[in-house]
Design an enzyme around this catalytic site. Structure first.
Site, short mmCIF file in Angstrom:
data_model
loop_
_atom_site.label_atom_id
_atom_site.label_comp_id
_atom_site.label_asym_id
_atom_site.label_seq_id
_atom_site.Cartn_x
_atom_site.Cartn_y
_atom_site.Cartn_z
N TYR A 1 -6.83 4.01 2.45
CA TYR A 1 -5.57 3.20 2.98
C TYR A 1 -6.01 2.01 3.87
CZ TYR A 1 -1.17 2.67 5.09
OH TYR A 1 -0.02 1.84 5.59
N ALA B 1 0.74 -1.29 0.03
CA ALA B 1 -0.03 -0.03 0.03
C ALA B 1 0.88 1.35 -0.02
CB ALA B 1 -1.05 0.03 1.10
N GLU B 2 1.86 1.18 0.63
CA GLU B 2 2.83 2.48 0.75
C GLU B 2 3.59 2.65 -0.16
OE1 GLU B 2 2.74 4.82 3.08
OE2 GLU B 2 1.80 3.71 4.70
N SER B 3 4.40 1.65 -0.89
CA SER B 3 5.43 2.02 -1.98
C SER B 3 4.97 1.01 -3.15
CB SER B 3 6.64 1.82 -1.62
OG SER B 3 6.94 0.40 -1.31
#
Length: 197
Positions: free
Chosen positions: A112, A22-24
């Site tokens: 998110y 999800a982040e990168s």
């Protein structure tokens, strides 16, 4: 590296994978508009809490994974393994989660949280997350003007509000040094009632 780091800090590998995705999307060189860095999009200020004093060090995948996973572990301990709160806090910050009693209504955080939970389940995660998903969906329904006003009244620092004002004096007299003082003086500004509706 993820299985080794997850095992080392006692965090489910599925959760670490879900956060990294999800982040990168597994890009070790990712940088967010807010300045979060690397695989787990760790903020340099957060990294400093874990002894990483250089933002450049966060581009090293192992350093980033260790730092982000340690942060996840701390959040898991703080929120007693409540994955919904942990994921919200990882995105929005602990202060927001605590201040709103986990009623975070930021659309970015809701999206998110749902994405991480769904990815966590696809990765084989076994912790109960159904309640967290229900909460996220319920909070999406909270995103209406009436609820927003109630949340603002309860949680928002009034000093952060911006108000529309209009000068009541000639622009030249807006200099405080030229402004008359005393019972007969007029205020320098007043709220613009039309703009605040």
């Amino acid at each position: 590296m993820i299985p080794d780091v997850a095992r080392r800090y006692g965090v489910e590998e599925s959760l670490v994978h879900a956060v990294v995705a999800a982040e990168s999307n597994y890009n070790a060189h990712a940088v967010s508009h807010a300045g979060a860095v690397g695989l787990m999009q760790v903020m340099p200020a957060t990294a400093a809490d874990y002894g990483v004093s250089s933002a450049d060090a966060l581009f090293d995948p192992e350093t980033n994974l260790r730092t982000g996973t340690r942060h996840l572990k701390r959040l898991l301990n703080k929120y007693k393994n409540d994955y919904g709160r942990v994921i919200m806090a990882y995105n929005a910050g602990e202060g927001v989660v605590d201040r709103t009693n986990s009623q975070v209504t930021y659309l970015e955080t809701l999206n998110y949280t749902e994405a991480v939970i769904n990815n966590y389940r696809r990765q084989g995660g076994t912790a109960p997350t159904q309640t967290a998903l229900k909460q996220v969906r319920a909070l999406r329904g909270v995103r209406n003007p009436g609820q927003a006003r109630r949340l603002m009244k309860k949680y928002l620092d009034p000093s952060l509000l911006s108000l529309k004002v209009k000068p009541t004096l000639d622009v030249r007299l807006l200099n405080p040094a030229l402004h008359d003082v005393g019972p007969e003086s007029r205020p320098m500004f007043e709220l613009d009632a039309r703009a605040s509706r």
